[in-house]
Each structure stands twice: as C-alpha cells, then as structure tokens.
Design an enzyme around this catalytic site. Structure first.
Site, short mmCIF file in Angstrom:
data_model
loop_
_atom_site.label_atom_id
_atom_site.label_comp_id
_atom_site.label_asym_id
_atom_site.label_seq_id
_atom_site.Cartn_x
_atom_site.Cartn_y
_atom_site.Cartn_z
CD GLU A 158 36.70 63.26 80.50
OE1 GLU A 158 37.12 63.60 79.36
OE2 GLU A 158 35.59 63.60 80.93
CB CYS B 258 37.08 66.82 79.43
SG CYS B 258 37.28 66.58 77.65
CE LYS C 158 33.28 66.57 81.49
NZ LYS C 158 33.44 65.48 80.51
#
Ligand SMILES: NC(=O)CCC(=O)C(=O)O
Length: 328
Positions: free
Chosen positions: A89, A201, A160
C-alpha cells in the site's frame, strides 16, 4: 466436453454407489467403474501451480526513488520466477493524510506508466500496491491499486472501499477520510491460473468483502496493506488467517518495510497464507521479497475435506452484493 461428461458421471455415480452398493455383481462393477472415473476426474482437474511474490518495499519521501525501487524489485521477483507480483500500500508516497494530495497522480501519470512497462517487460501480472490517485474530473483523491496483465494492460483499478478511520485512545488516531474518498466497486481479476480478489489494507477487516470475492470465484485474496505498531502485532496475521480459513482461499497481505524516519511506522511482516490457515511465507520489518508457490490443488483438498461451501445454510442466511454495477 470430456470434463463435462466426467462431472455428470461423478455426480450420478455418487448417488448410484450409495443406492446400489452390495446389491449384486452388476452394481459392484458399476461402482468400480465410477471409482476409476472419479480418479480420472481428479487427474483431469489437477491444477497448475504458480509463484507469487510480495515486495515489502522501503518507501520514503522521494516519489521518483520509490518508483525506481519498486521497478527494480519487480524485475528481481520476475527473474526469480514470480508470475504474480504485489507491491505494498502507498508505495510511492508517505502514508499521511497531510501529503496524499501533494503526491497524488492520475491514472495517466508516470507511476502507472512505469508499472505497466514493468508488467509488460517481465510478462507478469502485477498488483500495483496502491498510490494516492487523483480523479482529474472530480478532483477527488483515492487510495488506489492499479492492476496490470502480462501485456502491461491495466485490467482493473481498486479504490480502497473502507477508509482507515480509527481512534485507539492514547495509541493511534488516523483518519483517511480527512483527505480521501472511498471507492465503491469490487476488484476480482482473472490471471489465467485463477481469479484473484484485490482489496487494500483496512478492507481486510470486513469479512463480507472477502466472502463476496470468494463467491465471485476468487481463490486468492491479495491485500496491499500498511498496518501499524499498535494493530499490526494484534491483528495483521490473525485477519489474514481468518479470511483464508473462512473462505478456504489463499491470502497475502503485502506491507511497506518499516522506515524509522517516517511519521507512520508500518508493521511490515508481509505474509502469505494457504486455505488451511498455514503461513507459507512471512518476514520481519525490513525490505525484502517474500515468495510462495500457490498450489490450487491444496485449495481443492481443503475444500473437499471440510466442505463448508456445500454446507452453508443459505435457507437461513445469504450474502449478496447490493451494488448493481458489480453483480456476483
Ligand atoms: N492503511 C490501513 O488501512 C491501516 C489499517 C490498519 O492498520 C488496521 O489496523 O486496520
């Protein structure tokens, strides 16, 4: 066609063998033939194995250097036989809400171009970690993973979905939503060997997403991620093994290396887990590349040993996407 015939025979033979077993000689030969055919079926279904590499990069303040470092490591991993490679990331910028805008680029930017060239040159599928991406039309900034095929074509971008907004008193406060906008689509790509689900994440904390991806056929879930020194030791490995065992899939989470001079201290410990929950590869906090063969035969073995997919009580509960753009 051959596989189709065997499949239907496999299903009917299961039924017949329980119904007629031991009733007469004829049914015994039927059972024998069905067993042989099931063996052939298993052989015909033998899956290919491919090598995955996760690059735990040391990322700093210099974007150009970060990208160069990423490309160097991609070339190395490809030389070592990896067919699917993931970066971490936020690999081209510091992980900080204060600087996301400054470092942001559109999908026509230099970082995406370099990643595409690296995928093409090395003939690998590339999960491009994530970068702060600016949408030129709206000016909104996203935490985005660009994914490339082995011809260097961008086949998906994952923005994301779940922004990392947490406040653990006296330990860590982070609010991605101060500068970022969440994405709203799913990212499952076909790499030839299998389908791979990609998320970023904090997305790993939402088991529904992993279940949806698995329902969409993903057998490998890859999360470029950057946990920290508070949640990393407590949850990083646990979440990966949880997602793997819940869905009987391979899971990898690929972190930046820990950089003592950055404001956000990444936990590191990039890891690859198999569908049984076994850790196949992991590392410490330093820059390194982790590798593992992804052997889909072990996924099939796990699923046939513990057949949760056929045991789900869909008469009692059900998981569905409500986003019509991304039907499952
Ligand atoms: N970059 C992130 O989304 C961090 C997520 C994290 O650390 C967590 O605990 O969740």
């Amino acid at each position: 066609m051959f596989r189709g015939l065997i499949n239907s025979f496999k299903n009917t033979s299961k039924l017949h063998s329980t119904t007629f077993f031991n009733s007469n000689n004829c049914s015994r030969s039927f059972v024998h033939i069905s067993q042989q055919l099931r063996k052939v079926h298993l052989m015909a279904d033998k899956e290919k194995v491919f090598k995955f590499a996760g690059i735990q990069l040391l990322c700093g303040d210099n974007k150009e250097e970060n990208v160069q470092n990423a490309i160097k490591h991609i070339d190395e991993a490809a030389k070592n036989g990896a067919k699917l490679i993931s970066l971490p990331e936020c690999f081209n910028s510091p992980y900080s809400t204060a600087t996301f805008e400054k470092y942001s680029e559109s999908e026509e930017g230099e970082t995406v171009k370099k990643l595409s060239e690296a995928a093409k040159r090395n003939q690998i599928f590339l999960i491009g970690g994530s970068i702060p991406e600016i949408d030129k039309e709206t000016g909104k900034i996203y935490n985005t993973c660009f994914i490339f095929n082995d011809k260097g074509e961008m086949i998906k971008k994952h923005r994301k979905i779940h922004l990392f907004d947490i406040d653990v008193p006296n330990k860590i406060r982070f609010k991605e939503s101060e500068t970022l906008t969440p994405g709203d689509s799913f990212s499952v790509v076909d790499i030839g060997y299998c389908k791979v689900g990609v998320a970023i994440c904090y997305d790993i904390r939402f088991p529904e997403l992993a279940m949806l991806y698995s329902k969409m056929g993903a057998k490998f879930l890859v999360y470029p991620g950057a946990f920290n020194m508070v949640t990393g030791p407590a949850h990083w490995e646990l979440l990966q093994r949880g997602r793997a065992v819940d869905n009987q899939v391979f899971v990898a989470a690929i972190s930046p290396a820990r950089n003592p001079s950055s404001t956000y201290q990444a936990w590191g410990h990039s890891t690859i887990v198999n569908p049984w929950g076994t850790i196949l590869a992991t590392t410490d906090e330093h820059q390194s590349i982790i590798y593992s063969d992804i052997d889909l035969n072990t996924l099939n073995e796990t699923r046939s040993s513990i057949p949760i997919y056929s045991q789900k009580r869909t008469d009692l509960y059900k998981l569905d996407s409500i986003n019509p753009i991304n039907p499952i």
